[in-house]
Design a protein around this motif. Structure first.
Motif, short mmCIF file in Angstrom:
data_model
loop_
_atom_site.label_atom_id
_atom_site.label_comp_id
_atom_site.label_asym_id
_atom_site.label_seq_id
_atom_site.Cartn_x
_atom_site.Cartn_y
_atom_site.Cartn_z
N ALA A 250 -35.33 126.39 -88.17
CA ALA A 250 -35.49 127.82 -88.54
C ALA A 250 -35.13 128.84 -87.23
N ALA A 251 -34.54 129.92 -87.50
CA ALA A 251 -34.29 130.83 -86.37
C ALA A 251 -34.47 132.35 -86.66
N SER A 261 -33.23 128.51 -81.87
CA SER A 261 -33.72 127.65 -83.02
C SER A 261 -34.99 127.06 -82.75
N THR A 262 -35.92 127.32 -83.57
CA THR A 262 -37.04 126.01 -83.51
C THR A 262 -36.67 125.06 -84.46
N ASP A 263 -36.21 123.84 -83.99
CA ASP A 263 -35.73 122.84 -84.81
C ASP A 263 -36.33 121.33 -84.71
N GLN A 264 -35.87 120.81 -85.47
CA GLN A 264 -36.42 119.15 -85.39
C GLN A 264 -35.18 118.36 -85.93
N LEU A 265 -35.18 117.00 -85.41
CA LEU A 265 -34.36 116.10 -86.15
C LEU A 265 -34.97 115.07 -86.77
N GLY A 266 -35.04 114.87 -88.20
CA GLY A 266 -35.70 114.00 -88.99
C GLY A 266 -34.98 112.84 -89.14
N SER A 267 -35.48 111.56 -89.01
CA SER A 267 -34.90 110.28 -89.12
C SER A 267 -35.53 109.73 -90.21
N HIS A 268 -34.65 109.23 -91.11
CA HIS A 268 -35.17 108.61 -92.46
C HIS A 268 -34.47 107.27 -92.56
N PHE A 269 -35.29 106.17 -92.43
CA PHE A 269 -34.76 104.76 -92.83
C PHE A 269 -35.17 104.10 -94.07
N PHE A 281 -39.30 104.39 -93.54
CA PHE A 281 -39.72 104.38 -91.83
C PHE A 281 -39.17 105.96 -91.68
N TYR A 282 -39.95 106.89 -91.01
CA TYR A 282 -39.39 108.22 -90.59
C TYR A 282 -39.87 108.66 -89.16
N ALA A 283 -39.25 109.58 -88.68
CA ALA A 283 -39.60 110.28 -87.58
C ALA A 283 -39.32 111.62 -87.69
N HIS A 284 -40.03 112.43 -87.04
CA HIS A 284 -39.49 113.73 -86.87
C HIS A 284 -39.81 114.26 -85.40
N SER A 285 -38.52 114.62 -84.74
CA SER A 285 -38.32 115.09 -83.43
C SER A 285 -38.28 116.47 -82.98
N ARG A 286 -39.05 117.07 -82.55
CA ARG A 286 -38.97 118.68 -82.54
C ARG A 286 -38.49 119.09 -80.94
N ASN A 287 -38.04 120.12 -80.93
CA ASN A 287 -37.70 120.57 -79.45
C ASN A 287 -38.57 121.60 -78.91
#
Lengths: 359, 359, 359
Positions: A250-251, A261-269, A281-287
């Motif tokens: 979001a920005a 931006s306040t963002d995150q990279l979601g990883s979904h396996f 399996f998942y991860a959320h990697s925020r900045n």
């Protein structure tokens, strides 16, 4: 009881993603790196029971969880150095699955005494396995998820088990048109109007980008932004067969995907456990909020609600309908929001056919 | 492991009622009228998952509980006026199952976007559904159960789920020879001698009437009669496929079925949930103690014990034997008490064959 | 998904014991004598549901637990003298399974109204059943287990249910090479070196004898011996199809199997409940501590741990792998410790083929 009629052709085609053979020549995530330690554990991957542990050298080990003598699961045995000793008669196998000791009778080791061994490697904070022909296991095929252990981000990892074919979850992520209904309460995403939308196919990497203009700041980001209205976007990237990155954020209005931006990279396996069950399996990697534990909880809550209680709940409900859909005469329909999912399915269909003609 | 032998022919014929296809062109009770309100609920009927609710106009609505987009159950969605909105991507369907709104992307509604809709109607305090060809759904085919909401009677309604093919319960009700054994404790019906017995077939309506003379007044009626001995009778009427009325009562000796009777009309609706599971709905409508709540409890107790703990328990136990009966080499036998059940089965066999040749 | 390859031939042959038809012309233990009393109970044997009780004369009765009228389980009925009355419609059957009373309607007993009846007899403290052709039921075929009620021994009887084909447990007992791994903790049997080993085949009676010299006295015997080191032996005897005697004991070094032995005779009966589940009955009959209740507890503990928590746990785990073993491409191997198990399997294979050609 139901006759075949012409409409069934369409339905059969639409059902194909959930009935297709699983892709074997591919890297799959089998767990987060942290799970792999001294203690062996078993996990079923593509319907093969596999024993995992980490060798003293640090590398992950994956061998079939079945002793070739009497078929006892190796997980019932004992780790001795880097070897596994069967708990039933004491046959001992090294980390490559080769039998190195027979304590019974004449002590001769039969030439075919071995456990099937699987290529594995650790990358991007996860352990990956190759389930097909080992000669084709090219580490270069693993897509980039380096954001997971990027020191400029903070990652919240998780996972759960879903009682559905993995494609129900893949399509769910490729079609974020569902978020304003299924996640409207959880995400504060009600009544949004899609502003811009773009899909792409870059040499087998499928992308789907969506942007919502001038919306009430969603729950997920509200604590870490000083605006009450914002732009919100989701940039999805899929790599075969089931590794998905969702760059979302979001920005302040007019600044989407930019510096503010306040963002995150979601990883979904999505790793098939069996044809009809899935390890997710998942991860959320925020900045942002890199030192803030409370920031973790926002994403854990999202994982528990949006990914498990909502996405997986619907996927499991659909799994319950699929076996009966043709008999019920349901004529499945396609909407414009399904475009990226259809592209993904075309690629997987080709991969499945290639494996079948190889296989 | 077992060879076929000539005795199997008999057994296969006797087993047929429990293995026969279900009848589709028929009215089935799907619940008591009181259950149908604003809140939608799902119930499986003849193995089709159906969503039910009551429209604002009061009429009961029945549509397939499967969204044709991604197969999500509609019950996970939301009612909006008389429409249902899918909880996954927001497609909206009216009470006839027609898609009236697509909130995704270009908003175009595909021409085949619809939910299968079923004829329903409310009658005799129950909601009925027609599962076959809608063109054949003639309301006149619903048999008379007007005693259920007859103001001169008081009805105790109930229902439960049984893990057996519906025919096990139908045959149970058509052959009340079992009451003096299976219900002897519950009903105070031990060691009775059948006095008169009459069966009939009036143009497809099967009847079975039994009378026991001069017996100790059964538990069920003792509280409301001033005699210690009585006549007791059961008059059974069956209408295809599985609606049964049991007019039963007690009277001073010599007055059976007359003015001095303490009687009740039992209504029994056996609606297949699947081929091997059944929704059982029942009511007992008495002509006495109309203002007495304690009178209700006598019949509720009968429903819990005779209908559930006894009849349904035996039916479920038989269901467990059926799949193995031929392999076990059991040669089934027929007794004279089975006559009405056999007549019922002949009619249903013809209906099943007619549907198959139509189908 | 997996192609057939030549290695499969070996695996299919190794899997055969667990997929072979069950042997019908044989005596099986169905329970300890103490279990058989006035009260009828049902137990499934070779996948046939059977009702057992003890007649007033003392003899055990075994009839099919299925009424031929409506297939209701006879166990839901009532014992009347030596007869069983069906709980549904009151048909009454004598201890030979012959219908002797029909209380319904015209009271005529159909000529084929009977329950299948099975030869049984009580011997060696157990009740045995013959599941095949009754004409072949020769009591002389029951092997000698007279030690169970030998007054010079004290027997601890027990039993439990195992979710595996009975051969997994038979092979387990014929191959005691596993004890130094699977039971090392429970039995204090770690790191033993097999001294002498002898196998035999005496006209269909298979024997397997093992001796360990000069070992730390095992837990099982330590309380009742005054030496800290001993010889320990196991003498196994198998009779078709699944009755196994394990004469095992400990003695001062150099005195194995002699007068100074502290020994016990283990009796192991593996009776198929279904093809893939097993009733396991066992007794341990010791020649020492005949008046000592604490001596019982040592053997009860062994039954709970070695036989249930260890042997049966592994057998059930193997049962879980068997259906998938071929698809997984496991090439099963044979060790020298398997010799007696292979002999057993050859005999059972011949018996199964003889039954199949008999039909």
């Amino acid at each position: 009881m139901t006759r075949m009629d012409p409409s069934k052709a369409t339905t059969a085609k639409q059902l194909r993603p959930y009935t297709r053979p699983l892709i074997k020549n591919a890297w799959y995530v089998v767990g987060w790196a942290e799970e792999f330690g001294e203690e062996p554990f078993a996990r079923r991957i593509l319907n093969e029971p596999i024993l995992f542990y980490r060798a003293t050298s640090g590398e992950p080990v994956a061998v079939l969880d079945v002793c070739p003598h009497k078929l006892a699961p190796m997980r019932l045995g004992q780790r001795i150095g880097d070897d596994m000793q069967c708990g039933y008669h004491g046959l001992r196998f090294d980390k490559h699955g080769v039998c190195v000791h027979n304590p019974q009778g004449n002590g001769i080791i039969p030439p075919n005494a071995k456990l099937k061994s699987y290529p594995t490697l650790e990358r991007h904070g996860a352990v990956w396995i190759w389930m097909g022909d080992p000669a084709k296991a090219d580490a270069g095929l693993i897509p980039d998820f380096s954001h997971i252990d990027d020191p400029k981000r903070r990652s919240v990892k998780g996972g759960h088990h879903v009682n559905c074919n993995y494609m129900m979850m893949v399509e769910n992520l490729m079609d974020l048109g569902h978020i304003i209904f299924l996640h409207s309460q959880t995400g504060g995403l009600e009544n949004l109007v899609l502003g811009e939308s773009k899909t792409g196919n870059d040499n087998g990497t499928i992308t789907d980008q969506r942007l919502y203009h001038d919306i009430a700041t969603p729950n997920l980001f509200a604590d870490h932004m000083d605006v009450t209205r914002c732009d919100f976007w989701t940039d999805i990237r899929w790599n075969a067969p089931s590794a998905i990155r969702n760059h979302a954020g979001a920005a302040p209005c007019g600044h989407a995907r930019g510096d503010r931006s306040t963002d995150q990279l979601g990883s979904h396996f999505l790793t098939p456990e069996t044809h009809d069950t899935t390890h997710y399996f998942y991860a959320h990697s925020r900045n942002y909020a890199l030192d803030d534990d409370a920031g973790d909880e926002i994403w854990r809550h999202w994982q528990r609600t949006a990914l498990k209680a909502e996405d997986s709940m619907v996927a499991e409900a659909i799994q319950g309908v699929v076996p009966q859909a043709e008999e019920l005469g349901v004529e499945m329909i396609v909407l414009s929001t399904d475009l990226s999912g259809i592209r993904v399915n075309r690629i997987l269909e080709e991969m499945a056919q290639a494996e079948e003609s190889d296989g």
